[in-house]
Write a protein that holds these residues in place. Structure first.
Motif, PDB file in Angstrom:
ATOM      1  N   CYS A  88       0.854  -1.185   0.000  1.00  0.00           N
ATOM      2  CA  CYS A  88       0.000   0.000   0.000  1.00  0.00           C
ATOM      3  C   CYS A  88       0.890   1.235   0.000  1.00  0.00           C
ATOM      4  O   CYS A  88       1.674   1.436   0.938  1.00  0.00           O
ATOM      5  CB  CYS A  88      -0.883  -0.034   1.248  1.00  0.00           C
ATOM      6  N   TRP A  89       0.778   2.072  -1.038  1.00  0.00           N
ATOM      7  CA  TRP A  89       1.699   3.196  -1.222  1.00  0.00           C
ATOM      8  C   TRP A  89       1.151   4.508  -0.685  1.00  0.00           C
ATOM      9  O   TRP A  89      -0.043   4.787  -0.754  1.00  0.00           O
ATOM     10  CB  TRP A  89       2.013   3.377  -2.710  1.00  0.00           C
ATOM     11  N   CYS A  90       2.067   5.322  -0.171  1.00  0.00           N
ATOM     12  CA  CYS A  90       1.783   6.699   0.196  1.00  0.00           C
ATOM     13  C   CYS A  90       3.026   7.505  -0.206  1.00  0.00           C
ATOM     14  O   CYS A  90       3.915   6.985  -0.889  1.00  0.00           O
ATOM     15  CB  CYS A  90       1.481   6.822   1.687  1.00  0.00           C
ATOM     16  N   ALA A  91       3.106   8.768   0.172  1.00  0.00           N
ATOM     17  CA  ALA A  91       4.277   9.583  -0.156  1.00  0.00           C
ATOM     18  C   ALA A  91       4.611  10.478   1.023  1.00  0.00           C
ATOM     19  O   ALA A  91       3.778  11.276   1.455  1.00  0.00           O
ATOM     20  CB  ALA A  91       4.022  10.417  -1.410  1.00  0.00           C
ATOM     21  N   ASP A  92       5.830  10.332   1.550  1.00  0.00           N
ATOM     22  CA  ASP A  92       6.286  11.097   2.712  1.00  0.00           C
ATOM     23  C   ASP A  92       6.939  12.406   2.309  1.00  0.00           C
ATOM     24  O   ASP A  92       7.833  12.430   1.456  1.00  0.00           O
ATOM     25  CB  ASP A  92       7.333  10.289   3.504  1.00  0.00           C
ATOM     26  N   THR A  93       6.527  13.496   2.942  1.00  0.00           N
ATOM     27  CA  THR A  93       7.295  14.733   2.876  1.00  0.00           C
ATOM     28  C   THR A  93       8.383  14.677   3.950  1.00  0.00           C
ATOM     29  O   THR A  93       8.304  13.849   4.869  1.00  0.00           O
ATOM     30  CB  THR A  93       6.399  15.956   3.106  1.00  0.00           C
ATOM     31  N   PRO A  94       9.398  15.542   3.893  1.00  0.00           N
ATOM     32  CA  PRO A  94      10.473  15.465   4.887  1.00  0.00           C
ATOM     33  C   PRO A  94      10.000  15.666   6.325  1.00  0.00           C
ATOM     34  O   PRO A  94      10.572  15.085   7.254  1.00  0.00           O
ATOM     35  CB  PRO A  94      11.426  16.590   4.463  1.00  0.00           C
ATOM     36  N   ASP A  95       8.955  16.469   6.515  1.00  0.00           N
ATOM     37  CA  ASP A  95       8.463  16.727   7.875  1.00  0.00           C
ATOM     38  C   ASP A  95       7.119  16.067   8.141  1.00  0.00           C
ATOM     39  O   ASP A  95       6.510  16.280   9.182  1.00  0.00           O
ATOM     40  CB  ASP A  95       8.356  18.233   8.137  1.00  0.00           C
ATOM     41  N   ARG A  96       6.622  15.288   7.184  1.00  0.00           N
ATOM     42  CA  ARG A  96       5.349  14.568   7.263  1.00  0.00           C
ATOM     43  C   ARG A  96       4.141  15.486   7.345  1.00  0.00           C
ATOM     44  O   ARG A  96       3.038  15.058   7.702  1.00  0.00           O
ATOM     45  CB  ARG A  96       5.344  13.545   8.409  1.00  0.00           C
ATOM     46  N   GLU A  97       4.306  16.771   7.010  1.00  0.00           N
ATOM     47  CA  GLU A  97       3.156  17.650   6.819  1.00  0.00           C
ATOM     48  C   GLU A  97       2.700  17.529   5.371  1.00  0.00           C
ATOM     49  O   GLU A  97       3.482  17.192   4.475  1.00  0.00           O
ATOM     50  CB  GLU A  97       3.525  19.108   7.128  1.00  0.00           C
ATOM     51  N   PHE A  98       1.435  17.804   5.125  1.00  0.00           N
ATOM     52  CA  PHE A  98       0.910  17.731   3.768  1.00  0.00           C
ATOM     53  C   PHE A  98       1.567  18.786   2.876  1.00  0.00           C
ATOM     54  O   PHE A  98       2.116  19.786   3.358  1.00  0.00           O
ATOM     55  CB  PHE A  98      -0.600  17.971   3.769  1.00  0.00           C
ATOM     56  N   LEU A  99       1.501  18.555   1.573  1.00  0.00           N
ATOM     57  CA  LEU A  99       1.969  19.527   0.582  1.00  0.00           C
ATOM     58  C   LEU A  99       0.762  19.929  -0.263  1.00  0.00           C
ATOM     59  O   LEU A  99       0.360  19.221  -1.190  1.00  0.00           O
ATOM     60  CB  LEU A  99       3.075  18.923  -0.280  1.00  0.00           C
ATOM     61  N   ILE A 100       0.166  21.057   0.099  1.00  0.00           N
ATOM     62  CA  ILE A 100      -1.028  21.575  -0.574  1.00  0.00           C
ATOM     63  C   ILE A 100      -0.761  23.045  -0.870  1.00  0.00           C
ATOM     64  O   ILE A 100      -0.821  23.902   0.017  1.00  0.00           O
ATOM     65  CB  ILE A 100      -2.288  21.411   0.297  1.00  0.00           C
ATOM     66  N   ASP A 101      -0.451  23.333  -2.120  1.00  0.00           N
ATOM     67  CA  ASP A 101      -0.021  24.689  -2.467  1.00  0.00           C
ATOM     68  C   ASP A 101      -0.041  24.851  -3.978  1.00  0.00           C
ATOM     69  O   ASP A 101      -0.020  23.871  -4.726  1.00  0.00           O
ATOM     70  CB  ASP A 101       1.402  24.927  -1.935  1.00  0.00           C
ATOM     71  N   ARG A 102      -0.052  26.110  -4.423  1.00  0.00           N
ATOM     72  CA  ARG A 102       0.170  26.381  -5.841  1.00  0.00           C
ATOM     73  C   ARG A 102       1.654  26.233  -6.140  1.00  0.00           C
ATOM     74  O   ARG A 102       2.502  26.610  -5.325  1.00  0.00           O
ATOM     75  CB  ARG A 102      -0.301  27.782  -6.219  1.00  0.00           C
ATOM     76  N   HIS A 103       1.940  25.662  -7.289  1.00  0.00           N
ATOM     77  CA  HIS A 103       3.330  25.546  -7.706  1.00  0.00           C
ATOM     78  C   HIS A 103       3.890  26.957  -7.905  1.00  0.00           C
ATOM     79  O   HIS A 103       3.210  27.825  -8.453  1.00  0.00           O
ATOM     80  CB  HIS A 103       3.424  24.746  -8.996  1.00  0.00           C
ATOM     81  N   PRO A 104       5.122  27.231  -7.440  1.00  0.00           N
ATOM     82  CA  PRO A 104       5.651  28.601  -7.512  1.00  0.00           C
ATOM     83  C   PRO A 104       5.896  29.106  -8.926  1.00  0.00           C
ATOM     84  O   PRO A 104       5.943  30.326  -9.146  1.00  0.00           O
ATOM     85  CB  PRO A 104       6.965  28.496  -6.733  1.00  0.00           C
ATOM     86  N   GLU A 105       6.043  28.219  -9.883  1.00  0.00           N
ATOM     87  CA  GLU A 105       6.300  28.637 -11.265  1.00  0.00           C
ATOM     88  C   GLU A 105       5.113  28.332 -12.187  1.00  0.00           C
ATOM     89  O   GLU A 105       4.751  29.159 -13.035  1.00  0.00           O
ATOM     90  CB  GLU A 105       7.562  27.949 -11.788  1.00  0.00           C
ATOM     91  N   LEU A 106       4.517  27.166 -12.013  1.00  0.00           N
ATOM     92  CA  LEU A 106       3.355  26.779 -12.813  1.00  0.00           C
ATOM     93  C   LEU A 106       2.115  27.205 -12.043  1.00  0.00           C
ATOM     94  O   LEU A 106       1.526  26.434 -11.290  1.00  0.00           O
ATOM     95  CB  LEU A 106       3.372  25.270 -13.066  1.00  0.00           C
ATOM     96  N   ARG A 107       1.694  28.443 -12.225  1.00  0.00           N
ATOM     97  CA  ARG A 107       0.740  29.050 -11.309  1.00  0.00           C
ATOM     98  C   ARG A 107      -0.677  28.500 -11.409  1.00  0.00           C
ATOM     99  O   ARG A 107      -1.491  28.722 -10.517  1.00  0.00           O
ATOM    100  CB  ARG A 107       0.720  30.567 -11.525  1.00  0.00           C
TER     101      ARG A 107
END
Length: 440
Positions: A335-354
């Protein structure tokens, strides 16, 4: 970036129809957006989605304690959904929650993490008899060697994961969301024009254009976008055991039993009469070297588990329910998931691809938030996410500079290290009536 609510008629494209993709579609549709398309290579529920599962642990949260913490805020919003949203309340079971460990290091970590020594919601368990007494006679028959922990009788339990995921999907569809699956929904690349993301290209060669693209592809997201090492696709393991009708009745409404160093189980599902057991460990990665020389973990689907994981499952059963320890597995999968370095979610606009909104980084605790995470993503689309959450969920490649890919990120169990699937050469071979092992 929008500072006001965009037109409800503009086209929105969601890549991924898993837990977060369906939650996002639901919340956007509930806000009145009328032109939403969701792409996924599999029909809902996808056979590789972490949310396509019989149960998941859920612990309620409140803003009455540590109201400024991100985890408290997230638990509060998730709880509100599980306990008040008619779409999700049928799937939540407030059965109680036992969390424990069995080594000195594990107990120290557990006590610090859960504040078991001063939390009045937990009853301390320190003997085999006390553990056995938490469930009906005949369920917990093991010796619980060294086990200690806390029992929270209310305010925690489990949810029927697949049911909640399908409910979100069906309600989204009823509200007008379009789901495209199979080869027609299998995204192979993002469509980049004039320095922005304007859509996606699917395996059949079709171009899907939108004013806002939401990447909710879970562990597969790094295959579509350079995540600057912010995501580590990580897998865990689970197995099912067939139970009799009498056993299912005995095991009904049990509290969740979770040893942070060993594994966990919840009551059997009613549909297939199977007991799910997960062995606890820091996780597996599938390391490969990309064409540009980078090391990356690439997800793959497999309805088997490594032999070492089977051994851990059976070890957990020997400690808790030895009467089941030798029973054949009826099902197993990674069962797959994806870890960020601090285990907080990543929910944001991409800084270049707006026009690209990122909705990834579940970090092993994403499903519990299916009731509410779509609202955070919708708030990001509308440019009004709570500033505290916006800071925590931001695009943050600086946290992944020289990232330690072997970091266990506070997880324990098994070898207490990250494991590479490339070094696994023995897997289960689940047959309809049994379990044997075979080479990869």
């Amino acid at each position: 970036m929008p500072t006001t609510t965009p037109s409800h008629d503009f086209p929105i494209l969601i890549i991924g129809a898993g837990t977060w993709g369906c939650s996002t579609a639901l919340h956007l549709a509930r806000r009145g957006y009328k032109n939403i398309t969701v792409l996924d290579p599999y029909p809902v529920p996808s056979p590789i989605s972490a949310g396509n599962d019989i149960n998941k642990i859920v612990e309620q949260g409140s803003l009455s304690t540590s109201p400024d913490s991100i985890s408290s805020t997230l638990l509060h919003h998730a709880t509100h959904g599980w306990t008040t949203d008619p779409l999700f309340t049928p799937y939540y079971h407030d059965t109680g929650y036992i969390i424990c460990a069995h080594t000195l290091d594990g107990l120290a970590q557990l006590t610090k993490r859960e504040s078991l020594d001063n939390d009045p919601d937990f009853e301390w368990l320190s003997s085999p008899a006390e553990f056995r007494a938490t469930m009906p006679e005949g369920v917990l028959t093991g010796e619980f060697p060294g086990w200690k922990g806390g029992f929270k009788r209310r305010g925690a339990g489990w949810v029927f994961a697949r049911g909640a995921l399908v409910a979100a999907y069906k309600e989204s569809e009823r509200l007008g969301v379009r789901f495209v699956t199979g080869e027609n929904g299998d995204v192979v690349k993002l469509l980049i024009e004039d320095g922005d993301c304007v859509g996606a290209v699917t395996k059949d060669g079709a171009e899907w254009r939108a004013e806002t693209v939401i990447l909710a592809a879970g562990a597969s997201a790094p295959q579509l976008l350079d995540m600057k090492d912010q995501l580590r696709p990580t897998a865990w393991t689970l197995a099912h055991i067939k139970m009799s009708a009498e056993e299912c009745e005995l095991y009904k409404n049990l509290p969740v039993l979770f040893n942070i160093e060993s594994g966990f189980f919840m009551e059997p599902d009613e549909e297939k009469q199977e007991l799910k057991i997960c062995d606890e460990h820091p996780g597996y990665c599938n390391w490969v070297i990309s064409e540009d020389g980078k090391r990356e973990s690439v997800p793959f689907a497999k309805h088997q588990i490594p032999k070492e994981a089977e051994d851990r499952v059976r070890g957990f059963l020997k400690d808790t329910m030895p009467q089941l320890a030798g029973r054949p597995f009826s099902f197993a999968r990674i069962c797959w998931c994806a870890d960020t370095p601090d285990r907080e979610f990543l929910i944001d606009r991409h800084p270049e691809l707006r026009s690209l909104v990122l909705a990834v980084g579940g970090s092993g605790h994403g499903f519990m938030h299916i009731t509410s995470v779509g609202a955070f993503i919708a708030d990001t689309v509308e440019g009004k996410l709570d500033p505290k959450l916006k800071k925590a969920f931001r695009w943050r490649p600086e946290t992944a500079v020289e990232r330690n890919w072997e970091d266990v990120q506070g997880r324990r169990g098994g070898p207490n290290t990250m494991t590479n699937f490339g070094e696994v050469n023995m897997w289960t071979e689940i047959a309809e009536q049994g379990s044997t092992t075979s080479k990869l």
